[in-house]
Design an enzyme around this catalytic site. Structure first.
Site, PDB file in Angstrom:
ATOM      1  N   ARG A  73       0.856  -1.187   0.000  1.00 24.97           N
ATOM      2  CA  ARG A  73       0.000   0.000   0.000  1.00 24.97           C
ATOM      3  C   ARG A  73       0.887   1.230   0.000  1.00 24.97           C
ATOM      4  NH1 ARG A  73      -2.520   3.012   4.891  1.00 24.97           N
ATOM      5  NH2 ARG A  73      -3.737   4.554   3.766  1.00 24.97           N
ATOM      6  N   HIS A 100      -2.924  10.876   0.863  1.00 21.03           N
ATOM      7  CA  HIS A 100      -2.340  10.660   2.185  1.00 21.03           C
ATOM      8  C   HIS A 100      -1.666  11.978   2.599  1.00 21.03           C
ATOM      9  CE1 HIS A 100      -0.880   7.256   4.993  1.00 21.03           C
ATOM     10  NE2 HIS A 100      -0.515   8.388   5.573  1.00 21.03           N
ATOM     11  N   GLU A 123      -7.326   8.500   6.545  1.00 22.53           N
ATOM     12  CA  GLU A 123      -7.580   9.179   7.815  1.00 22.53           C
ATOM     13  C   GLU A 123      -8.063  10.618   7.671  1.00 22.53           C
ATOM     14  OE1 GLU A 123      -4.176   8.813  10.346  1.00 22.53           O
ATOM     15  OE2 GLU A 123      -4.253   6.636  10.370  1.00 22.53           O
ATOM     16  N   ASN A 157      -7.052   1.892  10.164  1.00 21.26           N
ATOM     17  CA  ASN A 157      -5.726   2.087  10.752  1.00 21.26           C
ATOM     18  C   ASN A 157      -5.878   2.029  12.255  1.00 21.26           C
ATOM     19  OD1 ASN A 157      -4.886   2.487   8.167  1.00 21.26           O
ATOM     20  ND2 ASN A 157      -4.386   4.651   8.402  1.00 21.26           N
ATOM     21  N   TYR A 217      -3.968   1.774  16.022  1.00 20.42           N
ATOM     22  CA  TYR A 217      -2.722   1.893  16.794  1.00 20.42           C
ATOM     23  C   TYR A 217      -2.912   1.734  18.296  1.00 20.42           C
ATOM     24  CZ  TYR A 217      -0.386   3.256  12.532  1.00 20.42           C
ATOM     25  OH  TYR A 217       0.145   3.230  11.268  1.00 20.42           O
ATOM     26  N   GLU A 239      -3.306  -0.163   8.239  1.00 21.78           N
ATOM     27  CA  GLU A 239      -2.103   0.183   9.007  1.00 21.78           C
ATOM     28  C   GLU A 239      -2.218  -0.367  10.415  1.00 21.78           C
ATOM     29  OE1 GLU A 239      -1.096   4.371   9.263  1.00 21.78           O
ATOM     30  OE2 GLU A 239      -1.527   4.677   7.144  1.00 21.78           O
TER      31      GLU A 239
END
Ligand code: FCB
Length: 445
Positions: free
Chosen positions: A79, A123, A168, A294, A296, A352
Site C-alpha cells: 500500500r 495521504h 484518515e 488504521n 494503533y 495500518e
C-alpha cells in the site's frame, strides 16, 4: 505452506504500507508542485528538529531496490500513496507526465515482483496551490480531487485494482485545520468541520469515477479508528468517552453508512453545517467494497473538567510505544467486531498497524523484539475477530521502512526495515524477517 497454529483464511492478504511524503523525497523534481507538507515543514517550528521530507528515504530514486527488498522478504501486497502534486502540480489543470510515469513504473515493478499494488489517492500531501484557495475547508477542493482521481485512475487503472480514496480524514481535518499540528497548520474548528465534510464528499464523488476508469475495481476509504473507553463508570467519564468516540470515530463512520452526522457532535462543534448541500449525505453514503482501518491504540477517557469523578477503574498501561500510545491489542478485537456487527462493514482491511520503538542498530542488526511482540499480539486479535465472524480480509503493517513521521520528523521509527538516513541503506529488522515467515505460513506459530 500453512500448518501454522493460528492459521488465517486462505487468500488472506498480507502487506506493508507507506505514504508518498513520508518516503519519496525528490520534493521538487521532475515537475512536482509544492504541497502543504513541503510548506509546513519548511516553516520553522512546525516539525521536530526542523526535519523535512525533502529527501526522506529517497524512495523516488530507489523504488526498484525497495520493491526487490519487499519481494525478497516475501510480502504479498504494498500500500503506497500517490503525491497529487506530482500528477497535477497546481492541483488541477495540466498533467505532469513525468510524475505519472514514476507511479506507472512503480506499479510495473511491483507487478513484475508478484506484489499487489494498493493505492491511496490522498495521504495528506495537498497541492499548496489548492490550500491557497482555502484547501479542504472550501468546496472547490472536491472538484479538483475528482480531476486528479480521473487522471490517475485512467493512467493506472489497467493495472491497479485496489483503490483507497482517503487516508484518515480525521487527521487531515482536525490535526490540520483545528489543532494546527499538521499541515496546513490552521487553528479553526469551523474550518476543520467543513474540511471533514469536503473530504468525505470528495470520497463519495470519487468512488464512481474510479469505478468508471478501473475495470473490476475494489474501492474503499481508510479511517483511523480509536476505541474510547471511560476511565470509570461515573456519568461524566462516560459522557466524555462518548464525546471522544463521536469526535474520532462516529463523525466519520456514521455518514459513511448513511446515518448522517451524529447530532451530539454537530451540537458540540457549534457548526451551522451550511456547507452541507442537498444530496451530499447520499453521495457520502455511496457503497464501497471495503473499509480500511488504521489501528494503533485506544483512548482511556477521563472527564478532566469535574472533580466529582469516581476512582478510575480502567487505567492505561502497562506498555506504551515511543509515541506514548498504549499497547492494547484487545481493543482491536472489540473494534473489528463493532465495525462488522454494528456498522455492517462486511469486508475490512487493516490498512495500518504497527509501532514505533527505540530501535538500536547493533553490529548491523536491529533486534526489535518489542515490535515482534506487538505485531504478534495484534495478529492474534485479528485472528480471534475472524473466528468471531468478522470479514477481515487483509493486514498491512505500518511501515515497510522507517520514514518521516510527520510532526515528529525522523525521531520515530515505525519501520520493519531500518533506514540509515546518512547512507540510505535499508537494513531489515528482526521483525521484517519474522513477518516474512508469518506471510509464508499464513499465520502464527
Ligand atoms: C497514521 C498515518 C501514517 C503514520 C502512522 C504512524 O496516522 O496514516 O502515515 O504516520 O499514523
Amino acid at each position: 505452506m500453512g500448518n501454522a497454529k493460528l492459521e488465517f483464511p486462505k487468500g488472506f492478504l498480507w502487506g506493508v504500507a507507506t505514504a508518498s511524503y513520508q518516503i519519496e523525497g525528490a520534493w521538487k523534481e521532475d515537475g512536482k508542485g509544492e504541497n502543504i507538507w513541503d510548506r509546513f515543514s519548511h516553516t520553522s517550528g512546525n516539525v521536530q528538529d526542523g526535519d523535512t521530507g525533502d529527501v526522506a528515504c529517497d524512495h523516488y530514486h530507489r523504488f526498484r531496490d525497495d520493491v526487490a527488498l519487499m519481494k525478497e522478504l516475501g510480502f504479498k501486497a504494498y500500500r503506497f500513496s500517490i503525491a497529487w502534486p506530482r500528477v497535477l502540480p497546481s492541483g488541477r489543470g495540466k498533467i505532469n507526465e513525468l510524475g505519472v510515469q514514476f507511479y506507472s513504473d512503480l506499479v510495473d515493478e511491483l507487478l513484475a515482483a508478484g506484489i499487489e499494488p494498493w493505492v491511496t489517492l490522498y495521504h495528506w500531501d495537498l497541492p499548496q496551490a489548492l490550500e491557497d484557495e482555502g484547501g479542504w475547508a472550501v468546496r472547490g477542493s472536491v472538484d479538483a480531487f475528482l480531476e486528479y482521481t480521473d487522471a490517475i485512475t485512467r493512467a493506472l487503472g489497467d493495472r491497479v485494482k485496489n483503490w483507497i480514496t482517503f487516508n484518515e480524514p480525521w487527521v487531515s481535518a482536525f490535526l490540520g485545520y483545528e489543532h494546527g499540528v499538521h499541515a496546513p497548520g490552521r487553528k479553526d474548528l469551523q474550518a476543520a468541520v467543513a474540511a471533514a465534510h469536503h473530504l468525505l464528499l470528495a470520497h463519495g464523488k470519487a468512488v464512481p469515477v474510479i469505478r468508471k476508469n478501473v475495470p473490476n475495481a475494489k474501492v474503499g476509504i481508510t479511517l483511523n479508528l480509536t476505541p474510547q473507553v471511560p476511565a470509570s463508570q461515573s456519568f461524566s467519564d462516560r459522557m466524555a468517552a462518548t464525546w471522544a468516540d463521536g469526535y474520532n470515530n462516529r463523525f466519520f463512520l456514521d455518514p459513511l453508512v448513511g446515518r448522517g452526522y451524529p447530532q451530539d457532535m454537530v451540537r458540540s462543534f457549534g457548526s451551522d453545517m451550511s456547507f452541507v448541500l442537498p444530496g451530499d449525505m447520499d453521495t457520502i453514503a455511496v457503497s464501497t467494497d471495503f473499509l480500511g482501518v488504521n489501528f494503533y491504540t485506544r483512548g482511556v477517557i477521563r472527564d478532566t473538567k469535574t472533580t466529582q469523578n469516581l476512582p478510575a477503574e480502567v487505567v492505561a498501561g502497562p506498555q506504551f510505544t515511543e509515541m506514548g500510545w498504549e499497547v492494547h491489542p484487545e481493543a482491536l478485537y472489540n473494534l473489528l467486531c463493532r465495525l462488522h456487527f454494528e456498522h455492517g462493514f462486511k469486508n475490512i482491511y487493516i490498512t495500518e498497524n504497527g509501532a514505533a520503538f527505540d530501535d538500536k542498530l547493533i553490529d548491523g542488526h536491529v533486534e526489535d523484539t518489542l515490535r515482534v511482540d506487538f505485531l504478534q499480539r495484534h495478529f492474534a486479535m485479528a485472528h480471534k475477530a475472524i473466528n468471531a465472524g468478522v470479514g477481515l480480509r487483509g493486514y498491512f503493517v505500518w511501515s515497510l521502512m522507517d520514514n518521516f513521521e510527520w510532526a515528529y520528523g525522523y525521531s520515530k521509527r515505525f519501520g520493519i526495515v531500518y533506514v540509515d538516513y546518512q547512507t540510505q541503506k535499508r537494513i531489515p529488522k528482526h521483525s521484517a524477517h519474522w513477518y516474512g515467515k508469518v506471510v509464508a505460513r499464513n499465520g502464527l506459530d
